[in-house]
Design a protein around this motif. Sequence first.
Motif, PDB file in Angstrom:
ATOM      1  N   ALA A  32      13.602  62.749  16.904  1.00  0.00           N
ATOM      2  CA  ALA A  32      14.179  63.609  17.778  1.00  0.00           C
ATOM      3  C   ALA A  32      14.477  65.075  17.262  1.00  0.00           C
ATOM      4  CB  ALA A  32      15.475  62.946  18.189  1.00  0.00           C
ATOM      5  N   VAL A  33      14.552  65.100  15.870  1.00  0.00           N
ATOM      6  CA  VAL A  33      14.729  66.453  15.121  1.00  0.00           C
ATOM      7  C   VAL A  33      13.554  66.982  15.191  1.00  0.00           C
ATOM      8  CG1 VAL A  33      15.598  67.515  13.025  1.00  0.00           C
ATOM      9  CG2 VAL A  33      17.058  65.802  14.213  1.00  0.00           C
ATOM     10  N   LEU A  34      12.461  66.132  14.423  1.00  0.00           N
ATOM     11  CA  LEU A  34      11.397  66.901  13.951  1.00  0.00           C
ATOM     12  C   LEU A  34      10.160  67.176  15.038  1.00  0.00           C
ATOM     13  CD1 LEU A  34      10.837  65.027  10.547  1.00  0.00           C
ATOM     14  CD2 LEU A  34      11.733  67.381  11.129  1.00  0.00           C
ATOM     15  N   ASP A  35      10.206  66.059  16.000  1.00  0.00           N
ATOM     16  CA  ASP A  35       9.461  66.183  17.227  1.00  0.00           C
ATOM     17  C   ASP A  35       9.881  65.744  18.541  1.00  0.00           C
ATOM     18  OD1 ASP A  35       6.872  66.399  18.599  1.00  0.00           O
ATOM     19  OD2 ASP A  35       6.109  64.598  18.113  1.00  0.00           O
ATOM     20  N   PRO A  36      10.835  66.688  18.966  1.00  0.00           N
ATOM     21  CA  PRO A  36      11.651  66.157  20.151  1.00  0.00           C
ATOM     22  C   PRO A  36      10.584  66.382  21.555  1.00  0.00           C
ATOM     23  CG  PRO A  36      11.916  68.684  19.755  1.00  0.00           C
ATOM     24  CD  PRO A  36      11.118  68.054  18.628  1.00  0.00           C
ATOM     25  N   LEU A  37      11.421  65.515  22.358  1.00  0.00           N
ATOM     26  CA  LEU A  37      10.578  65.452  23.629  1.00  0.00           C
ATOM     27  C   LEU A  37      10.693  66.710  24.591  1.00  0.00           C
ATOM     28  CD1 LEU A  37       9.259  63.103  25.385  1.00  0.00           C
ATOM     29  CD2 LEU A  37      11.382  62.680  26.430  1.00  0.00           C
ATOM     30  N   PRO A  38       9.477  67.007  24.876  1.00  0.00           N
ATOM     31  CA  PRO A  38       9.696  68.435  25.820  1.00  0.00           C
ATOM     32  C   PRO A  38      10.404  67.998  27.139  1.00  0.00           C
ATOM     33  CG  PRO A  38       7.272  67.992  25.133  1.00  0.00           C
ATOM     34  CD  PRO A  38       8.287  66.982  24.647  1.00  0.00           C
ATOM     35  N   ALA A  39      11.325  69.004  27.499  1.00  0.00           N
ATOM     36  CA  ALA A  39      12.099  68.754  28.446  1.00  0.00           C
ATOM     37  C   ALA A  39      11.593  68.569  29.845  1.00  0.00           C
ATOM     38  CB  ALA A  39      12.822  70.200  28.976  1.00  0.00           C
ATOM     39  N   GLU A  40      10.275  69.353  30.078  1.00  0.00           N
ATOM     40  CA  GLU A  40       9.205  69.364  31.258  1.00  0.00           C
ATOM     41  C   GLU A  40       8.844  67.477  31.255  1.00  0.00           C
ATOM     42  OE1 GLU A  40       8.415  71.363  28.674  1.00  0.00           O
ATOM     43  OE2 GLU A  40       9.296  73.119  29.889  1.00  0.00           O
ATOM     44  N   LEU A  41       8.586  67.274  29.996  1.00  0.00           N
ATOM     45  CA  LEU A  41       8.081  65.930  30.100  1.00  0.00           C
ATOM     46  C   LEU A  41       9.160  64.865  30.540  1.00  0.00           C
ATOM     47  CD1 LEU A  41       5.755  63.756  29.666  1.00  0.00           C
ATOM     48  CD2 LEU A  41       6.087  63.669  27.124  1.00  0.00           C
TER      49      LEU A  41
END
Length: 160
Positions: A32-41
């Motif tokens: 969650a910190v290093l590779d957060p989920l894009p808000a659009e996705l």
Amino acid sequence: MTDDDGFPDDEGPGDAEFGADLLEEELRQAAAVLDPLPAELLQVAMDAYALHDLDARIAELTFDSLVDAIPVRGVEDPPRMLTFQAGELTVDVEVTDDGLLGQVLPPQSAHIEVLGGPAAAHPLTVDGMGRFTAATPPTGPFALRLRAGGDVIVTEWLRA
């Protein structure tokens, strides 16, 4: 004292499961910190879940001019023609650079929404002959949601 895997010798089966759960949670937090989920996705996923309607029927794509049409000599950029079928209801759609043009058959009062990824659904007006238009073409994957006579019908998702 520990054995070769780094766990205490007196560890029981429940302790290993607890350790795996703890490791999984730590990996989740790191991702969650290093590779957060894009808000659009995330929005697309939430919209897709919102479409999950057990009462909706899926309209089958029965014709796609990209696949089924015979090329016409001299026509450089023909519009894409789509036909969807759900029981007795047919939806014909023409996709052009100028937008969408379509018709619901048999003609009836209906509400149509163009669904397009993270963008909000665009409602379309259906006239007495079952015809509808959209002034802007879909820019990515899209689907149509049709509400007619208490039925909810959703088309497959397609690329414009």
